[in-house]
Design a protein around this motif. Structure first.
Motif, mmCIF file in Angstrom:
data_model
loop_
_atom_site.group_PDB
_atom_site.id
_atom_site.type_symbol
_atom_site.label_atom_id
_atom_site.label_comp_id
_atom_site.label_asym_id
_atom_site.label_seq_id
_atom_site.Cartn_x
_atom_site.Cartn_y
_atom_site.Cartn_z
ATOM 1 N N THR A 157 -8.911 -6.898 -12.280
ATOM 2 C CA THR A 157 -7.643 -7.164 -11.591
ATOM 3 C C THR A 157 -7.651 -8.595 -11.052
ATOM 4 O OG1 THR A 157 -8.497 -6.488 -9.442
ATOM 5 C CG2 THR A 157 -7.477 -4.752 -10.808
ATOM 6 N N ASP A 174 -3.486 -6.130 -7.444
ATOM 7 C CA ASP A 174 -4.016 -5.032 -8.249
ATOM 8 C C ASP A 174 -3.545 -5.064 -9.698
ATOM 9 O OD1 ASP A 174 -5.478 -3.957 -6.093
ATOM 10 O OD2 ASP A 174 -3.640 -3.047 -5.291
ATOM 11 N N PHE A 197 -3.354 -6.690 -13.635
ATOM 12 C CA PHE A 197 -4.283 -7.303 -14.583
ATOM 13 C C PHE A 197 -3.646 -8.578 -15.139
ATOM 14 C CE2 PHE A 197 -5.619 -2.943 -14.227
ATOM 15 C CZ PHE A 197 -7.009 -3.061 -14.215
#
Ligand code: ADP
Ligand code: ADP
Length: 222
Positions: free
Chosen positions: A99, A136, A138
Motif C-alpha cells: 500500500t 491504504d 495500492f
C-alpha cells in the motif's frame, strides 16, 4: 557534500572499452539544487546512478559526505543507498504489492526504526503531502502524479540530507510536473535538502541554482 575526481565509467567492448563517462570532476555543496542536462545517451542516468549509489564508477574517486564510496563493498554501498539518501525515479518504482503507507514506510524498516517511530514519521509525511486519504490504496489505484508524490514521500521519510531524482516529472502532465518541482524547491529551501536532478526540461532546471551539462560523457561546464 559530493566530490568526484576523475571519475570514469566504461563497459567492456570487444578487446577494448566503451566509455560512458570520462574524467568527471565535480563538486556539489550542501543545500545546492543542481540539474544535470544533456542529450539522450550523454551519460546523465549513469552519472546520477553513480552519485546515488546504484552503480559503481570504473575509475576515480567519489566522496559522499565523509565516505569514500568507491572503497566500499557492494553490500555496504547498497546499505548506504538505503539509509542515507533519497532516490526518486522517473517511473516511480513503487512496490505494487504494498500500500501507499507500506511503500513510504520501507526506508524506515531498512533503518531499523521502532514501530512507533515509523508510525509517527509516515503519518507526518502523509499529512504534509496531503495523501492521508490514499494511505491504504495500492500504486495501481493512483494517478501518475499521485504515485510520484508517494515516490517523493518515500524518498524523504527517513530525512536524508540529499535527494537524487532521475527525470522526476518525465511521465507527468505539465500541471503535475510543476507541483512536483514546487515540492522539491520547498524541500531544498525550507528543509535544506540538497537536490540533484536529471532533467530534459529547461523549465524544471530553473527551479535549481546550477546546471551541469553533459555531452558524450564529458562535463561541458562545472
Ligand atoms: P534514456 O531513454 O533514459 O536516455 P536509454 O534508452 O539510454 O535511456 O537506456 C535505458 C536503459 O538501458 C538504461 O538503464 C541503460 O543502462 C540501459 N542501456 C542502454 N544502452 C545499453 C547498452 N548498449 N547495453 C546495455 N544496456 C544499455
Ligand atoms: P542518458 O541518461 O544521458 O540518456 P545513459 O547514462 O543512460 O545516458 O547512457 C549513456 C550511454 O551509455 C549510452 O550510449 C548507453 O547506450 C550506454 N550504456 C548505458 N548502460 C550501458 C550498459 N549496461 N552497457 C553498455 N552501454 C551502456
Amino acid at each position: 557534500m559530493i566530490q568526484l575526481k576523475n571519475v570514469s565509467k566504461y563497459y567492456p567492448a570487444g578487446f577494448g572499452k566503451t566509455y560512458v563517462l570520462r574524467n568527471i570532476n565535480l563538486e556539489i555543496k550542501e543545500r545546492e539544487f543542481v540539474s544535470i542536462m544533456g542529450p539522450s545517451g550523454s551519460g546523465k542516468s549513469t552519472l546520477l546512478h553513480i552519485l546515488g549509489l546504484l552503480e559503481e564508477a570504473s575509475e576515480g574517486e567519489y566522496v559522499l559526505g565523509e565516505t569514500p564510496v568507491l572503497k566500499l563493498s557492494e553490500k555496504k554501498r547498497t546499505e548506504l543507498h538505503r539509509t542515507s539518501i533519497g532516490f526518486v525515479f522517473q517511473a516511480y518504482h513503487l512496490i505494487d504489492e504494498l500500500t501507499v503507507y507500506e511503500n513510504i514506510e520501507t526506508p524506515l524498516l531498512y533503518k531499523g526504526q521502532s514501530s512507533s517511530e515509523r508510525k509517527s514519521r509516515v503519518a507526518d509525511v502523509l499529512d504534509r503531502f496531503n495523501i492521508v486519504a490514499k494511505k491504504d490504496l495500492f500504486p495501481s489505484q493512483l494517478s501518475g502524479g499521485q504515485q510520484q508524490l508517494v515516490g517523493i514521500a518515500r524518498a524523504i521519510v527517513a530525512e536524508p540530507k540529499i535527494i537524487f531524482a532521475d527525470e522526476p516529472t518525465g511521465n507527468l502532465h505539465s500541471e503535475h510536473a510543476q507541483q512536483i518541482m514546487e515540492l522539491f524547491k520547498e524541500l531544498n529551501q525550507k528543509d535544506g535538502v540538497t537536490i540533484v536532478q536529471v532533467t530534459h526540461s529547461e523549465a524544471n532546471a530553473e527551479y535549481g541554482n546550477r546546471i551541469i551539462r553533459l555531452k558524450d560523457g564529458w562535463v561541458e561546464n562545472a
